[in-house]
Design a protein around this motif. Structure first.
Motif, short mmCIF file in Angstrom:
data_model
loop_
_atom_site.label_atom_id
_atom_site.label_comp_id
_atom_site.label_asym_id
_atom_site.label_seq_id
_atom_site.Cartn_x
_atom_site.Cartn_y
_atom_site.Cartn_z
N LEU A 173 0.83 -1.20 0.00
CA LEU A 173 0.00 0.00 0.00
C LEU A 173 0.87 1.26 0.00
N ALA A 174 1.95 1.23 0.77
CA ALA A 174 2.84 2.39 0.83
C ALA A 174 3.45 2.68 -0.55
N GLU A 175 3.84 1.62 -1.27
CA GLU A 175 4.38 1.80 -2.62
C GLU A 175 3.35 2.46 -3.53
N LEU A 176 2.12 1.97 -3.47
CA LEU A 176 1.08 2.50 -4.34
C LEU A 176 0.70 3.92 -3.98
N GLU A 177 0.68 4.21 -2.70
CA GLU A 177 0.29 5.56 -2.28
C GLU A 177 1.37 6.59 -2.60
N SER A 178 2.60 6.12 -2.90
CA SER A 178 3.66 7.06 -3.29
C SER A 178 3.50 7.55 -4.72
N ILE A 179 2.57 6.92 -5.46
CA ILE A 179 2.31 7.35 -6.84
C ILE A 179 1.45 8.61 -6.80
N PRO A 180 1.88 9.70 -7.43
CA PRO A 180 1.09 10.94 -7.39
C PRO A 180 -0.32 10.73 -7.93
N GLU A 181 -1.26 11.47 -7.39
CA GLU A 181 -2.67 11.33 -7.78
C GLU A 181 -2.87 11.47 -9.28
N GLU A 182 -2.15 12.40 -9.90
CA GLU A 182 -2.34 12.63 -11.34
C GLU A 182 -1.83 11.47 -12.20
N ASP A 183 -1.02 10.59 -11.62
CA ASP A 183 -0.49 9.45 -12.38
C ASP A 183 -1.26 8.16 -12.11
N ARG A 184 -2.31 8.24 -11.33
CA ARG A 184 -3.04 7.03 -10.95
C ARG A 184 -4.11 6.71 -12.00
N ASP A 185 -3.75 5.88 -12.96
CA ASP A 185 -4.70 5.46 -13.98
C ASP A 185 -5.52 4.28 -13.45
N SER A 186 -6.27 3.66 -14.33
CA SER A 186 -7.18 2.58 -13.90
C SER A 186 -6.43 1.42 -13.27
N GLY A 187 -5.25 1.11 -13.81
CA GLY A 187 -4.48 0.01 -13.24
C GLY A 187 -4.04 0.29 -11.82
N VAL A 188 -3.58 1.50 -11.55
CA VAL A 188 -3.16 1.86 -10.20
C VAL A 188 -4.36 1.85 -9.25
N LEU A 189 -5.49 2.38 -9.70
CA LEU A 189 -6.69 2.42 -8.85
C LEU A 189 -7.16 1.01 -8.52
N LEU A 190 -7.10 0.12 -9.50
CA LEU A 190 -7.46 -1.28 -9.25
C LEU A 190 -6.53 -1.88 -8.20
N LEU B 21 -6.67 -5.70 3.11
CA LEU B 21 -6.48 -5.18 4.47
C LEU B 21 -7.80 -5.03 5.23
N GLY B 22 -8.94 -5.35 4.56
CA GLY B 22 -10.24 -5.28 5.21
C GLY B 22 -10.87 -3.91 5.20
N HIS B 23 -10.36 -3.01 4.34
CA HIS B 23 -10.92 -1.66 4.25
C HIS B 23 -11.97 -1.63 3.15
N GLY B 24 -13.13 -2.19 3.43
CA GLY B 24 -14.15 -2.38 2.40
C GLY B 24 -14.60 -1.11 1.72
N ASP B 25 -14.92 -0.07 2.50
CA ASP B 25 -15.43 1.17 1.92
C ASP B 25 -14.38 1.84 1.03
N VAL B 26 -13.14 1.86 1.52
CA VAL B 26 -12.06 2.47 0.74
C VAL B 26 -11.81 1.66 -0.53
N ALA B 27 -11.83 0.33 -0.39
CA ALA B 27 -11.62 -0.54 -1.55
C ALA B 27 -12.69 -0.29 -2.61
#
Length: 623
Positions: free
Chosen positions: A499-516, A525-531
């Motif tokens: 999660l830390a690796e993925l969250e280091s990606i800037p918001e503007e670079d988060r395409d569909s693959g990153v969001l998935l 991690l059990g974070h249903g609403d966030v997922a």
């Protein structure tokens, strides 16, 4: 009535003919002598003229064919040399040197059967000639008969137990097949018989494949540098520095290269390596400074411009790379390396821009070079890339192996061969070729990027993450690589780090693959609403994508919200652009599942986030 003059002429004709023959023989001897003298003095154009004059008088003069072949070889006119060697071998089968050279060129020309015929004829005439056995073994290898090749190398080794060339091939045979115990015994024997820099380097390379033997590998690399003669210093320095870089000892690697630059006559290749290590360290500005300074101080030398071209291409600036190599060609129009690099970039830029003219121009340059020099390693490499891009995998791999034979210390053919083998699903062999590429050039970032995926497909998640982090130090903005590193961490059960690796990606670079990817990690991690939020955002960017849709449906089935499903409410409004990172690839079938709890989510998608391999086969990533 016959003229008395004619009668006198006929009576004298035998003597006249004898005199003419003697005159021809004398002239032939004189021209051969001058040709040999010119050849000895390095005046190859003059030697070619003399030998050609002889063949105008006697087309079957074997000495002239042989001399002309040597002059052509020295003058880098390989195509002409090939034909002259063929004629020499035909007219004088006892000239085993000519037959050996002709056989070698036949392998490069794609005719190993001819090489095999020449080798067998040589062995028949001289059963003790080691190089004839070497030629036969290489021909059998090229034909695809490795077990027979091994028998030939072993026969050569029995003839002369202290000849190391057969031993190198025997060691390679065992290494490729995973018999490290047998391979190590042969490598130790090679070092004992011939403790040269090359022998120590090969043994070090073998040891370096086992991380538990790093101390032994480093000792062997340092010994290779210690015993290196002047012409071997650059490659021995590169190998030690690359080994240290691969173990994250970048400061030591830089020190080794800087010492090498002070020790060698021509430090240009080491200067370029120094720049790449700085880039690997994340210091791009320093790397750019080193390359720019090298180019500025040698304006009339084409090589700095070629290095600058390589540097710019590694950063994705193909137009700048093409301009830089164009300057190299301007400075030295006949420089083979510059011409090959220009052809390669013309093809890449042409493919990117759908410019058939540039592609055709690049292919024309490569074909012209190979017509002149069938064994030119750079041209063989570019031709191999063309064949791979055209879908001719077997021919591409054959050409790459020929390029490696022609220049065993070049890293790029190993890189491209690794990519080609990975594309064919031969991941174990691909890993070996990619590792060899990095042994030869630790700054070859593309090799690291491909190796991340190969390690993960082999289930070697720790190594994949390790290589990924090294790569990301040099290219921190590569989103695809960061997602794959996160995938490796998740496979290791470390979802928080993923999660830390993925969250280091800037918001503007988060395409569909990153969001998935973010959605799946939060789900883990059990974070249903966030997922759900991330998965829905990913789906909105790729309406109709079944992978995301099933993930959403599975999540909402678990939550009891099927009747309110955001996924079922989303209605595609016609054909949607399909995010390329989400396309499936046959290579995905080799990727292990993330875990039983995600089986439903991953029913049609056996990766944690996105395909480990880019949407196109590995071979189409070749640049």
């Amino acid at each position: 009535m016959r003229s008395p003059w004619l009668g006198s002429l006929l009576a004298a004709s035998p003597l006249l003919l004898l005199g003419a023959c003697q005159g021809d023989e004398s002239q032939i001897a004189n021209h051969l002598g001058r040709g040999d003298a010119y050849l000895e003095d390095g005046q190859f154009a003059e030697a070619i003229i003399e030998f050609r004059i002889v063949l105008q008088t006697d087309p079957n003069d074997t000495a002239a064919h042989w001399g002309l072949a040597q002059a052509y070889l020295e003058d880098k006119r390989i195509r002409e040399a090939f034909w002259e060697l063929r004629e020499t071998s035909r007219l004088d089968p006892a000239n085993l040197d000519a037959r050996f050279q002709f056989g070698n060129l036949s392998i490069f020309a794609g005719d190993p059967e001819e090489a095999l015929r020449q080798a067998e004829g040589m062995i028949e005439r001289d059963p003790q000639m080691i190089m004839a056995y070497m030629l036969k073994g290489r021909a059998l290898d090229a034909i695809g008969r490795p077990h027979e090749a091994l028998e030939v190398y072993e026969a050569a080794q029995e003839i002369d137990p202290n000849h190391v060339r057969p031993l190198h091939h025997i060691a390679q045979y065992h290494k490729v097949r995973g018999d490290r115990e047998s391979a190590e015994a042969v490598y130790r024997k090679i070092v004992e018989i011939e403790p040269t820099s090359f022998s120590h380097s090969e043994f070090a390379s073998f040891l370096a494949r086992d991380r538990l033997r790093d101390d032994e590998a480093e000792k062997a690399y340092r010994e290779a540098l210690k015993v290196a003669v002047s012409k071997e210093l650059p490659i021995a320095t590169k190998l030690l520095a690359s080994f240290l870089s691969s173990r994250d000892r970048l400061d030591e690697a830089i020190e080794v290269v800087e010492q090498g630059i002070e020790s060698v006559e021509d430090p240009l290749s080491l200067t370029y390596l120094l720049a790449r290590i700085h880039r690997l360290r994340g210091n791009t500005a320093k790397a750019d400074e080193i390359i720019a300074e090298a180019s500025a101080t040698r304006p009339d030398d084409p090589r700095p411009h070629v290095y600058l071209s390589n540097h710019l291409a590694a950063q994705g600036d193909l137009d700048g790379a093409l301009a830089a190599v164009g300057e190299a060609v301007r400075v030295s129009p006949e420089n083979q390396d510059a011409r090959v690099r220009q052809a390669d970039l013309l093809i890449q830029v042409g493919q990117r821009d759908d410019d058939d003219g540039k592609v055709a121009q690049g292919r024309g340059i490569v074909d012209a070079i190979l017509a002149e020099a069938p064994s030119d390693p750079g041209a063989l490499l570019v031709k191999a890339k063309i064949e791979l891009a055209d879908g001719h995998s077997d021919e591409g791999v054959r050409l790459l192996r020929s390029a490696i034979d022609a220049d065993p210390h070049s890293a790029t053919p190993h890189l491209i061969l690794g990519i080609a083998l990975a594309d064919r699903g031969e991941d174990t062999v691909a890993r070996s070729e990619l590792a060899r590429a990095l042994e030869l050039d630790a700054g070859l970032l593309q090799a690291r990027k491909v190796l991340i995926r190969v390690h993960l497909r082999l289930g070697e998640y720790e190594y994949g993450v390790e290589e990924g982090r090294r790569y990301l130090r040099g290219v921190p903005g590569d989103v695809d690589a960061r997602v794959v590193v996160a995938q490796g961490l998740a496979f290791l059960g470390n979802s928080e780090a993923a999660l830390a690796e993925l969250e280091s990606i800037p918001e503007e670079d988060r395409d569909s693959g990153v969001l998935l990817a973010l959605g799946k990690v939060h789900l883990r991690l059990g974070h249903g609403d966030v997922a759900r939020d991330f998965l829905l955002r990913s789906y909105q960017g790729n309406l109709g994508n079944t992978v995301i849709l099933r993930a959403l449906m599975n999540l909402e089935l678990r939550s009891g919200l099927v009747d309110q499903s955001a996924a079922t409410r989303a209605k595609p409004c016609g054909p949607q652009p399909f995010d390329q990172k989400m396309r499936r690839n046959p290579a995905e079938n080799l990727i292990p599942r993330f875990g039983a709890s995600l089986d439903t989510v991953d029913a049609l998608h056996q990766g944690l986030f996105i395909p480990l391999v880019e949407t196109q086969p590995f071979a189409r990533q070749i640049g």
